[in-house]
Design an enzyme around this catalytic site. Structure first.
Site, PDB file in Angstrom:
ATOM      1  N   LYS A 115       0.868  -1.177   0.000  1.00  0.00           N
ATOM      2  CA  LYS A 115       0.000   0.000   0.000  1.00  0.00           C
ATOM      3  C   LYS A 115       0.909   1.232   0.000  1.00  0.00           C
ATOM      4  O   LYS A 115       1.486   1.595   1.024  1.00  0.00           O
ATOM      5  CB  LYS A 115      -0.934  -0.001   1.211  1.00  0.00           C
ATOM      6  CG  LYS A 115      -1.943   1.129   1.145  1.00  0.00           C
ATOM      7  CD  LYS A 115      -2.994   1.014   2.223  1.00  0.00           C
ATOM      8  CE  LYS A 115      -4.100   2.030   2.026  1.00  0.00           C
ATOM      9  NZ  LYS A 115      -3.642   3.411   1.920  1.00  0.00           N
ATOM     10  N   CYS A 435      35.077  15.580  31.831  1.00  0.00           N
ATOM     11  CA  CYS A 435      33.625  15.758  31.865  1.00  0.00           C
ATOM     12  C   CYS A 435      32.954  14.429  32.236  1.00  0.00           C
ATOM     13  O   CYS A 435      33.089  13.434  31.518  1.00  0.00           O
ATOM     14  CB  CYS A 435      33.144  16.235  30.499  1.00  0.00           C
ATOM     15  SG  CYS A 435      31.353  16.252  30.345  1.00  0.00           S
TER      16      CYS A 435
HETATM   17  S1  IVH Z   1      -6.436  -0.271  -4.972  1.00  0.00           S
HETATM   18  C1  IVH Z   1     -10.984   0.095  -5.259  1.00  0.00           C
HETATM   19  N1  IVH Z   1      -3.902  -0.726  -4.517  1.00  0.00           N
HETATM   20  O1  IVH Z   1      -4.893   3.451  -1.028  1.00  0.00           O
HETATM   21  C2  IVH Z   1      -9.552  -0.116  -5.022  1.00  0.00           C
HETATM   22  N2  IVH Z   1      -4.851   1.272  -3.686  1.00  0.00           N
HETATM   23  O2  IVH Z   1      -7.914   3.499   0.371  1.00  0.00           O
HETATM   24  C3  IVH Z   1      -8.760   1.104  -5.138  1.00  0.00           C
HETATM   25  N3  IVH Z   1      -3.255   2.731  -2.524  1.00  0.00           N
HETATM   26  O3  IVH Z   1      -6.430   6.130  -2.260  1.00  0.00           O
HETATM   27  C4  IVH Z   1      -7.433   1.127  -4.610  1.00  0.00           C
HETATM   28  N4  IVH Z   1      -1.507   1.440  -2.776  1.00  0.00           N
HETATM   29  O4  IVH Z   1      -4.415   5.559  -3.644  1.00  0.00           O
HETATM   30  C5  IVH Z   1      -4.942   0.112  -4.345  1.00  0.00           C
HETATM   31  N5  IVH Z   1      -1.658  -1.255  -4.206  1.00  0.00           N
HETATM   32  C6  IVH Z   1      -2.688  -0.403  -4.042  1.00  0.00           C
HETATM   33  C7  IVH Z   1      -2.545   0.816  -3.368  1.00  0.00           C
HETATM   34  C8  IVH Z   1      -3.659   1.635  -3.200  1.00  0.00           C
HETATM   35  C9  IVH Z   1      -1.957   2.585  -2.288  1.00  0.00           C
HETATM   36  C10 IVH Z   1      -4.089   3.877  -2.066  1.00  0.00           C
HETATM   37  C11 IVH Z   1      -4.994   4.414  -3.101  1.00  0.00           C
HETATM   38  C12 IVH Z   1      -6.287   4.751  -2.389  1.00  0.00           C
HETATM   39  C13 IVH Z   1      -6.108   4.172  -1.033  1.00  0.00           C
HETATM   40  C14 IVH Z   1      -7.228   3.192  -0.756  1.00  0.00           C
END
Ligand code: IVH
Length: 689
Positions: A115, A435
């Site tokens: 993520k 010191c």
């Molecule tokens: S999938 C419907 N994959 O996390 C699915 N999101 O709350 C949409 N993000 O704002 C997201 N890494 O920008 C997906 N490997 C990943 C991700 C990712 C970061 C962010 C994304 C979104 C938030 C989801």
């Protein structure tokens, strides 16, 4: 087409190909300067032929004229957010819901991804060309940031395969940690406010009206999915699974990370998440968790959506590495070399999974630059094992009249007037021998695990022994055995623990010479340089009397480092300390275990990327034992680069310089059987990737 048009087309294709090799495949074929030469040639030709203008020319990556405002952009399909899971139980509950929703007996196949901690973006391609890029906004309407997106490394301006129709690719814009540190160092040198974290720097960069400023942030993009698909041809079968989709996106020219993994069922997911959490500090960019997606698109459709987001995906959130808290006080610590460090005393707060109540403020120049004041709400950061630090104040929360902290003028331990090393940022207590704080810290350093490793002589006991007069300096450690009877009389120190301590002190007398040198606390002589010193000049007697020229002859020993070491050994008090230690029976082992004429004699190794079978430290030690040298950077002198998955710039440099690159197994096959690290049949995974 005339010659210029042909050359322009050729250069555009070449530059896009090199960008793809660099940002997507991580296997560059040209050096930065060759790339720059091609880039400049294209710029010159385009300037001479404005009629051949193309908004997706690689030269547009430097940015263009600023906008007055961003146009709103209505997403064809909403950009949804995800439900969060905190901890394994919530992840397993998600798996339970999915299994039930699909009515399946067997474990569900998931694709678990990083993520990314950045800003999401949706890229629209029509007939293979980038036409629009938009931020997420409220999920329905975002902002049109196309000019900015063109400047982002890795965003393809043209797809590598012609795809008729419309395709939206979604992903995250991030800033690499190294870029973040560089930009902050530059900002700080100019006296500007630093970025709090890479995410803010990336999100802010994406929303600059002047795209040249976006280009300066050197942002990166990683693809993770699709938006609308309106292709002229049938949807490719590879889009039918999240795992194969990412592979297909990579072929189209999008940067895709190698870490994601297919996991069958909840147990495999929890294991993957634990591995990613452990590997988090080694990643080149920030992540705030793992996104788990049902792999099959058909099953995704079966599960559908709630009002909030998809039922087929969840964000497993990691503990935040930053938190807000109140700065209650700033106290001053004196290090073993006399450096004065301001330390923030904080209202205890959870950061990265632990409670933090102290954090470093580095030095008083930093305190001044960051403008943190007692009473402020501050951002505290703790990444991996790194010491927690105060990033800066939240100015919007400052109550009006907070006093600016003043740097101390005298040492808090011995009241000697502080000095500032010329050109240095640290205030220093010059009373290095008298010191009490410096003496205590010198002893604490000396007994440390990577130094003389005296088990049982912890910080509290050292302070107590100093207070009670059993210790006065480093050599006095070895006189403790003459005090056995008195020590056993001390409150809470039974005979057994005193005898254990004295035995540990005896054992420490024969540590390898490089550890002894590191333990002495010589400025600029760290663990690695102590090893280099011993490898070059094996005896303590010789090392003590090296000339500046001899020191500078050792690879990695520049004039400043050499001067510090030379000056330290020239100091009569330091020589006296070594004499007393030797007289007390300390006898550092000089061979360092290195085999003369060993298999790696004269060879320089660099380890990079993920190593599966041993830790980097063990591998480097082994190279040393076999007469070779391990280095942290690749140069023309490097004999071998041992590269595992995830190797990046060091591997590229090796290839550029024609240095032999070995896999981990090839390296192991060069190690004589009796030294083999894997010989116990143990496999010690060190990093995940
Ligand atoms: S999938 C419907 N994959 O996390 C699915 N999101 O709350 C949409 N993000 O704002 C997201 N890494 O920008 C997906 N490997 C990943 C991700 C990712 C970061 C962010 C994304 C979104 C938030 C989801």
């Amino acid at each position: 087409m005339n010659d210029a048009a042909l050359r322009i087309q050729e250069l555009r294709e070449l530059l896009e190909r090199h960008a793809y090799l660099y940002y997507v495949l991580d296997t560059p074929e040209v050096s930065d300067s060759e790339y720059d030469a091609l880039f400049r040639e294209l710029q010159t030709l385009e300037a001479a032929h404005p009629e051949l203008e193309d908004p997706n020319s690689p030269t547009k990556r430097v940015g263009g004229a600023p906008l007055k405002q961003f146009e709103p952009y209505a997403h064809r399909l909403p950009m949804l957010s995800l439900d969060n899971a905190f901890g394994d139980d919530e992840l397993l509950a998600f798996d339970g819901r999915v299994q039930k929703g699909l009515g399946r007996e067997k474990a569900v196949e998931y694709f678990a991804e990083l993520k990314f901690d950045g800003a999401s973006i949706s890229l629209t391609y029509v007939d293979g060309e980038l036409v629009t890029a938009a931020t997420r906004g409220d999920g329905t309407t975002g902002e049109n940031v196309t000019a900015n997106a063109r400047t982002i490394q890795g965003v393809p301006l043209k797809l590598r395969k012609p795809l008729a129709g419309l395709l939206e690719v979604r992903g995250e814009v991030v800033m690499l940690q190294t870029t973040f540190e560089q930009l902050n160092a530059e900002r700080s040198a100019r006296g500007e406010q630093v970025f709090a974290n890479p995410r803010n720097a990336a999100a802010g960069g994406l929303r600059q009206l002047d795209s040249r400023l976006t280009a300066e942030r050197r942002l990166h993009f990683f693809a993770y999915g699709l938006g609308a698909i309106e292709l002229a041809e049938p949807t490719p079968p590879s889009f039918g699974k999240q795992s194969s989709l990412l592979a297909a996106l990579k072929e189209l020219g999008f940067p895709v990370r190698p870490e994601p993994r297919i996991c069958r069922g909840g147990e495999e997911l929890t294991r993957f998440c634990a591995e990613v959490l452990a590997a988090r500090p080694t990643l080149p960019f920030g992540i705030d968790g793992v996104v788990v997606k049902v792999d099959s698109r058909e099953e995704q459709e079966q599960l559908g959506f709630t009002a909030r987001g998809p039922r087929w995906a969840i964000a497993v959130k990691f503990p935040a590495e930053q938190a807000f808290t109140t700065l209650n006080d700033i106290i001053v610590q004196v290090g073993r070399t006399g450096n004065i460090t301001p330390v923030a005393v904080l209202e205890p707060v959870q950061v990265g999974g632990v409670t933090v109540s102290r954090a470093t403020l580095h030095n008083f120049d930093e305190v001044d630059r960051k403008d943190v004041r007692v009473g402020d709400t501050v951002i505290v950061q703790r990444a991996g094992d790194v010491i927690p630090e105060v990033v800066g104040p939240v100015l919007s929360k400052r109550v009006t009249d907070l006093a600016k902290p003043l740097p101390p003028t005298v040492c808090p331990s011995c009241e000697t007037a502080l000095v500032r090393a010329e050109g240095g940022v640290f205030l220093k207590c010059p009373n290095s021998k008298g010191c009490p704080a410096q003496v205590a810290n010198k002893i604490k350093h000396f007994v440390g695990r990577k130094m003389m490793d005296i088990d049982g002589l912890g910080e509290k006991l050292i302070d107590r022994f100093l207070e009670e007069g059993f210790l006065s300096d480093v050599p006095s450690i070895y006189a403790l055995r003459d005090q056995r009877e008195n020590l056993t009389q001390l409150d809470k120190l039974g005979e057994q623990s005193v005898d254990n301590l004295l035995a540990a002190i005896e054992v420490s007398k024969t540590r390898p010479l490089e550890r002894f040198l590191f333990a002495l606390g010589i400025p600029e002589l760290g663990e690695r340089s102590a090893k280099d010193l011993v490898r070059a000049y094996r005896s303590l007697e010789k090392i003590q009397h090296l000339s500046m020229e001899e020191l500078q002859g050792i690879e990695g020993f520049g004039p400043r480092v050499s001067a510090e070491i030379w000056t330290w050994f020239e100091d009569e008090d330091n020589r006296e300390m070594i004499r007393r230690l030797l007289q007390a029976g300390v006898a550092p082992v000089e061979s360092s275990g290195a085999v003369e004429g060993g298999a790696f004699e004269g060879k320089i190794f660099v380890f990079t990327g993920k190593l599966d079978k041993f830790t980097r430290e063990d591998a480097e030690d082994l190279v040393g034992k076999l007469g070779g040298k391990a280095s942290g950077s690749v140069s023309a002198k490097t004999s071998y680069v041992v590269a595992g998955p995830g190797a990046g710039s060091k591997l590229a440099k090796a290839e550029q310089l024609g240095v032999t690159v070995l896999t981990e197994d090839e390296f192991l096959s060069m190690v004589p059987a009796e030294h083999s690290l894997g010989s116990a049949g143990e496999s010690i995974p060190t990093t995940l990737f």
